[in-house]
Design a protein around this motif. Structure first.
Motif, short mmCIF file in Angstrom:
data_model
loop_
_atom_site.label_atom_id
_atom_site.label_comp_id
_atom_site.label_asym_id
_atom_site.label_seq_id
_atom_site.Cartn_x
_atom_site.Cartn_y
_atom_site.Cartn_z
N THR A 96 0.54 -0.90 0.31
CA THR A 96 -0.40 -0.51 0.07
C THR A 96 0.85 1.18 0.01
O THR A 96 0.98 2.14 -0.19
N LEU A 97 1.97 1.23 0.66
CA LEU A 97 2.34 2.58 0.77
C LEU A 97 4.02 2.51 -0.17
O LEU A 97 3.90 3.52 -0.95
N SER A 107 -4.56 12.57 2.14
CA SER A 107 -5.79 11.60 3.35
C SER A 107 -5.88 10.37 2.67
O SER A 107 -6.16 9.59 3.69
N ILE A 108 -6.13 9.96 1.33
CA ILE A 108 -5.57 8.43 1.11
C ILE A 108 -4.21 7.78 1.26
O ILE A 108 -4.57 6.66 2.36
N LEU A 109 -3.35 8.63 1.94
CA LEU A 109 -2.21 8.33 2.63
C LEU A 109 -2.85 7.54 4.12
O LEU A 109 -2.85 6.51 4.77
N TYR A 110 -3.30 8.50 5.02
CA TYR A 110 -4.00 8.18 6.47
C TYR A 110 -5.09 7.65 6.99
O TYR A 110 -5.35 7.11 7.72
N HIS A 111 -5.62 7.02 5.12
CA HIS A 111 -6.91 6.01 5.64
C HIS A 111 -5.96 4.90 5.48
O HIS A 111 -6.87 4.49 6.57
N SER A 112 -4.80 4.50 5.62
CA SER A 112 -4.41 3.75 5.57
C SER A 112 -3.91 3.74 7.04
O SER A 112 -4.34 2.40 8.19
N LEU A 113 -3.29 4.80 7.28
CA LEU A 113 -2.66 4.39 8.77
C LEU A 113 -3.77 4.97 9.45
O LEU A 113 -3.10 3.76 10.62
N ALA A 114 -4.71 5.35 10.10
CA ALA A 114 -5.88 4.91 10.79
C ALA A 114 -6.63 3.45 10.45
O ALA A 114 -6.99 2.93 11.82
#
Lengths: 507, 507, 507, 507
Positions: D181-182, D251-258
């Motif tokens: 994902t990253l 925000s897409i990156l943050y969605h995975s982190l969350a």
């Protein structure tokens, strides 16, 4: 001649009048797809408007009777079907009447109104219907929760904060909190209903018309509680606050439903093992034959996502100067109708699902103290028995928990010696609680029973709360019944007025 | 010994008690940055809680007096400053008191409460303050609008739909519609206030405590209208409906403000040339020296964008099973405080800006008919004078407009002959209106004056509406005054209780 | 026996196997309504999977041929229709095959796959199709814009900032900026395509299976550019980043389309009077017969609102721990399909609408300087001719504009004397420009012609930019053609493999 | 005289020039609060612009040297501090220079540029910096995940779908999916970087200026990869696609982190008991001393909520016709800077937190099969050993699981007899597997080891994937290094150009 043949009348936007081309078929299709939901409300407005025009002498009794007679005929054939077929959207009534009676008579229905009030009236009547269904669903679920709470004052489970076991509570206590939330949802929906259920009829496109219409009369015949005092407000509110308030209220309601769906999903996992969800709400897997996939609650969560989306669509779509967004209302409505219907469905599911849960009471009870959730009261005992300041007691028990964790001990292993050790470490003095006090203190049943304060989970207090919430519920049910009664009365009034007019004209 | 030296007491999360490491400095900083707004409310809760504990015999009078005396001392030094410096966030009171009085006394304040009720109480008190400011701002702007409306019943401008000139209205009529919207905003905010202003004090972390606290008393001393009937609800509502309702209400209000800001921006363009906006709301350009950039209204629009963002932050942040989101409340609050403050500011700007607008009345009046906005009534005349069905009249005038557009003619060029030509084209018969009727019909002043229906823009009707709206405003102002009174009374009651306790202890 | 009669086979979730009740009909309906869009992709996967199983010796050639023959038969009857009728959603292939061939043969298709890879493959193939349509639409509109720009290098209009007239530009210049935006949209969509077009086939439900499948082969037969290297990623990306990237890209594209729709709406108002929009994109009013309601552009704006809503639905719906959201993908997809289709439609509208605009060139040209938009260059002249520092020149002309506004003068009224007056006021010295210089400087044609810098609106520079943008477009069109070619080749490869297998088995 | 005294110069928006009133202090404050982040980028632009003006002979070498010398002096005092103090925001450079050198010299810096390119350049340079930090953070976390994966190929845990235990996987397998994902996040951010890092310098307010500036030179001195080909695009992209793309990517990156934060929170609960989170990321409770509140991961989730809010703020704020939203960019930026910084922080936390997790391997391993997660392969065995069709095998094992659940048996209790019973129930024939096969099949280690397919969790395949992902990572790290190098080179080039100019003028 540019006047159309009545038999094939296709509406006022005919090439050759103001414009020279037909509307793009894609635009016509987009518009047409959105109207069916509104047709019943438009039909009622058509009838009420004719009655009012006759009563105000803006239409002859003969013409009025002819128009109403035709609309009654249409009812026999099915309002939505006939109107969908005849086309014209908001103006399907006029289109039908001109085809049926010719422009000389049918062309008279639209006097003193506009697409503006047609859409405001029909959208508000439709929204009002959705709000009523939601209020009913909310009340029904409140009743379910109150009833279940009375049965589950002794069903102990851990309460959670930060996702971690915090303190014991009971299903009664938790479900009463859900009832409290829904009580506020009812209040919100009811407040919204009062603001929505006002009549724009006669407001035309913002300034009304020069014809002396009786807006109060039309409003009365359509079940509105009031008339918008200002015609601009009557029309503009649909691109304004009222178009945001309904999706906001539905999305707030849905947020709670989704949270509770998340609870049910968690409770049904192997990890929690609190409940078993009836198979009819579950799927299985095409490959993992052991799976019980909790698709019912997952749908509720998807519905909440759409509810948030619906608010955003309305908010963004309706941005812009006064009178600029118009078509965008339909985008807002389309998702709103869908979300409202899902919410009504999900309220019904919860009513059916909660009583059908198979609850693993012994396991929930064990979880409510085996993970330390009752140790708060050990500090309480140090305060009560030893007169320690709360903070000192709290720190001593905190040390005790750490010592236990380091030694792989659980709450059942706490001894006076261990507590003394913790207290010594804290302030060089023993704690002095005996084993019996410690053991009793850690029992979740005692924990619950001791919380008799207002709002606490003790059985008698839960039952008291249930009574309070039921009292409020009964009052709210009466409010819904009152609305039902008023709507039924106004519908009857409309039919009676039509009957009277037809009778007078010998129809 | 793990007990801390009082003089440097740094809170209950001290390494060596339950946990072994200090909190990551970044996490501590994130938490710390969010608390200052809440400190005044926490201070009041600290005092009210102590009073209640003493009254319920859960704290000795001597200890209570010592604690209150210290908090009074803190007030002399500045509550927010002292608490920010001493640290501890929600627990800055305890931290201060332990440093000042030692753990033996200071360690007693937290009995029977938790971070749960501390945050619920302080967030709700803070929200209540924001709601009050908003209600006040809404009412003040309503008054401005009603006053201005009475002065502008003759100020004619075009109304718009789809962004196109539709029909004439007056500034009075438009601004009364704004007042009507704000009337609903007040109702919404007031409804929310009622749901928010309930006390979680004593609810601890969802189930209260085993100590016999008097939740009603604490609530009364803090100006709450009621006590949450269920402790779980008291704590969970902050990650639930209540945390969504406030941002929803503020965002709905802001949507209208932004729409009106868009109106002002449009009106101030060269294209519209309706108004001139005072220079203090405008910037200019570093390169285009002619520019008047309407930065004031643009800020309002940016504020509305943040308001929508704020609702989304709350909705998304608080998703998840019961008790899972906790920290996320702070993210929701942070943007909510900002948005609320901007909304209060923008309500004030509108009050100041609207009366200061320089209005180009002659140009607005011309625009209200030169683009055909009065021709609806030409069809009306055909109905009234010639008894044509509305639809026939509408189509004939539609043809007339098209003919004019094709011939580069304007409304002032419509002659009986042209209208007859259009009617002939439509149904083979002349229209038969004389020039005088045509010309009079097209005058915007007549257009307005004829609309005396309920909700219409005619002067007398606008004045009637202004009276109605003012009546409602007066009632709502009384509601705010009532709230102010109750809050002042409860604040006085709290101080009196503190005084009494201190006096009894000879402090 | 619990084994179902093949003829009426209703799927693996049959009561009596793992679960004991039928799925709630409402849940079944909700699921069923979402599948039709995915059926063509599932059909292809079914075929490719069978081919691969045979090639890997996981299925006998005879069984494989029988299955493929049946699927070919289905194609004759219409894949979507047959599958919709036979039911089973993602598993409609198996359902059809078992009914047709019995479980002994039909029950073999699902070896080594799961609903997980079925949904990932079918959603990604569907998304890939939408992305391709969007890329095509974007490119087509770029071509339209570049072509139109070459025709409109002399069509002058005011540029706006803060909604106010700023400086003159040309339609060519503006439309080239639109083309530049769409160039980036293409890049974004193409980047997304590359990340989306990877195969999850064989990944089953996150860990694949123990059967030695050839994932590369299935991927190749389905037109995927690559295989997800990690099976968990292959399945989880659908509730993860990939499910957000597509709606994000579509919403970014839509934001621009909506902005340009707003431009068109403004330009078509009486106030701007820049363009006339063809009647086929317009409605009229049932009451205001003069109205041309620009419903086409308004639809675009509504579409953008739904696009933002779609991103929010996906983001919110897919929140939660790994593997928790599953069903919610369907909520995200449902609105995404709708929004993608609208965007494709709107891209086509713009292509058709822009060349059909009737442009009022003289009026636009006048507006580009009568509201002071060319005075920047008066300061430029002061710098060039008089060697004033920019800031001094700027301030002097600023004063001159103010003086004119106060005296009701326009740009054509600026004289050397007035400019001198302003300069005197500023720094006690005259400006010293002659009338000819002033007049020439203020001409918009000269203003445009002087801006030959890179990126400027001068004709030759606009033509240069058009060439650059066309060069990039041609490259991007080649990328799309390449994709088309690869997809066609893989489809042919799949059919060839099926043919070969059927031929070998004498089918 | 209206010319200001240089010593107290307060900017070009001085009352008496174009406007007559000071800007409202609230507006000035709102504007001022947003600029500090941009000041370093503005400073660089100021210097590069002066260098370019001199090189293009639009500014004398003497003036250029004086200006640059003053800016160098400012650097000694601290750019942000001095500029914040001198005021003027984007124009703080000019303001400083006029105060220092007088208008005759200082007033020359702004030739041929505008607030338009000042804000575009400074916002893009700032965004580029944020993107770089994010790319770096993403890569660092990828490395951590790849390294950890190599250590955890044997750490078995259950995979989840619908929140229920599905099939066993390994931590290596899961973390490799995070790395995948990253990897896409990097690609997205890098693609965005390329679109963002283009220069608007010289584009002024959309059409550039008539002065022959060299836009390529300024771009080169500021580290831009390219010049916007069209000046309108250069300025408008900031209210257009580019202003949406950055918040979308974050925000897409943050969605995975969350999502991963949610995983960690779940794993750390008593219910899961998979991991223990280091105390420094945890709080405890003021009342529940046993609590370990996982506040670190919760912050990540709150950050994701803000990220979604940030996208919505940008999307909504920037709606409207071309050139209408301007100020609203600042609202979008304000939340974007905050969200970007949080994301960088959270990427760092994950890197630190994951290796520090205390993992309860035995418990995770047990959970991976005790809840039936390995039974899929029992059906696999029926296929392999008995040549049953997959579906028949699946149904038989489904019945077996139901029988066990009804009889309170677990996977370890499955016997040949029980499986035969299920098979008999299904199709009247026994299954025929022996105990040894059954037992071996259900072992999670065997389950994992058998999955050697591409993308599977078998050890050797995980290691292969780790190598692939590391290869890609190395390439991406090189891309970042390349950017770093180019930025450093351009910064050096700028300083060298300044040095050269100062040297030539003997400064």
């Amino acid at each position: 001649m540019l006047k159309q043949d009545s038999a094939t009348y296709r509406g006022f936007r005919n090439p050759g009048i103001r414009l020279t081309e037909d509307l793009s078929p894609q635009l016509a299709a987009a518009y047409g797809s959105r109207i069916p939901t509104l047709l019943p409300a438009i039909h009622a407005f058509d009838k009420a408007h004719i009655v009012m025009l006759v009563e105000c002498s803006l239409l002859s009794r003969a013409h009025g009777a002819a128009l109403l007679r035709a609309l009654r005929t249409m009812e026999g054939e099915g309002v939505v079907q006939v109107r969908s077929k005849v086309g014209g959207g908001l103006h399907s009534g006029e289109q039908y009447l001109i085809r049926k009676l010719g422009e000389e008579i049918g062309g008279r229905i639209h006097l003193a109104r506009s697409s503006g009030d047609l859409s405001s009236v029909s959208m508000n009547v439709t929204q009002r219907g959705k709000l009523l269904e939601l209020m009913r669903g909310v009340n029904a679920l409140r009743r379910t929760l109150i009833d279940l709470s009375r049965q589950h004052t002794g069903t102990i489970l851990p309460g959670y904060s930060f996702g971690q076991q915090a303190q014991p509570m009971t299903l009664a206590h938790l479900w009463l909190s859900w009832a409290a939330t829904l009580e506020r949802d009812f209040e919100r929906l009811h407040g919204t209903y009062g603001r929505i259920n006002r009549s724009a009829a006669g407001a035309a496109i913002m300034v009304g018309s020069e014809f002396p219409v009786d807006r109060k009369r039309t409003a009365e015949l359509l079940g509105f509680d009031a008339v918008h005092e200002n015609c601009a407000d009557a029309i503009l509110e649909l691109t304004n606050d009222d178009s945001l308030e309904v999706p906001a209220m539905v999305s707030i309601l849905y947020h709670s439903l989704a949270k509770w769906a998340d609870d049910l999903i968690n409770w049904s996992t192997s990890e929690y093992s609190f409940v078993d969800i009836p198979d009819r709400y579950c799927g299985t897997s095409s490959i993992m034959m052991q799976k019980k996939n909790v698709v019912g609650p997952a749908e509720v969560k998807g519905g909440a996502a759409e509810a948030l989306g619906g608010f955003v669509v309305a908010y963004h779509g309706l941005k812009g100067p006064t009178g600029m967004p118009v078509t965008e209302r339909y985008h807002a409505c389309e998702i709103l109708w869908k979300v409202s219907d899902s919410a009504v469905r999900d309220l019904a599911w919860f009513q059916e699902l909660l009583p059908a849960l198979v609850i693993n009471k012994p396991h929930m009870r064990e979880q409510s103290w085996r993970g330390w959730a009752t140790v708060t009261d050990l500090a309480g005992a140090l305060v009560t028995v030893c007169d320690l300041p709360w903070r000192s007691a709290h720190q001593i028990v905190g040390i005790a928990v750490r010592l236990c964790e380091e030694r792989d001990l659980g709450p059942a292993d706490i001894t006076p010696a261990l507590l003394d050790e913790a207290a010594q470490l804290y302030h060089g003095k023993p704690a002095g609680l005996d084993q019996d006090t410690i053991s009793r203190t850690l029992e979740p049943e005692r924990f619950i029973a001791a919380r008799i304060l207002q709002g606490g989970p003790a059985k008698e207090e839960s039952l008291r709360q249930a009574d309070v919430f039921e009292g409020n519920l009964v009052a709210h049910e009466a409010l819904v019944a009152g609305i039902d009664g008023r709507l039924a009365a106004s519908a009857a009034k409309l039919e009676a007025a039509v009957d009277a007019l037809l009778a007078a004209e010998g129809a």
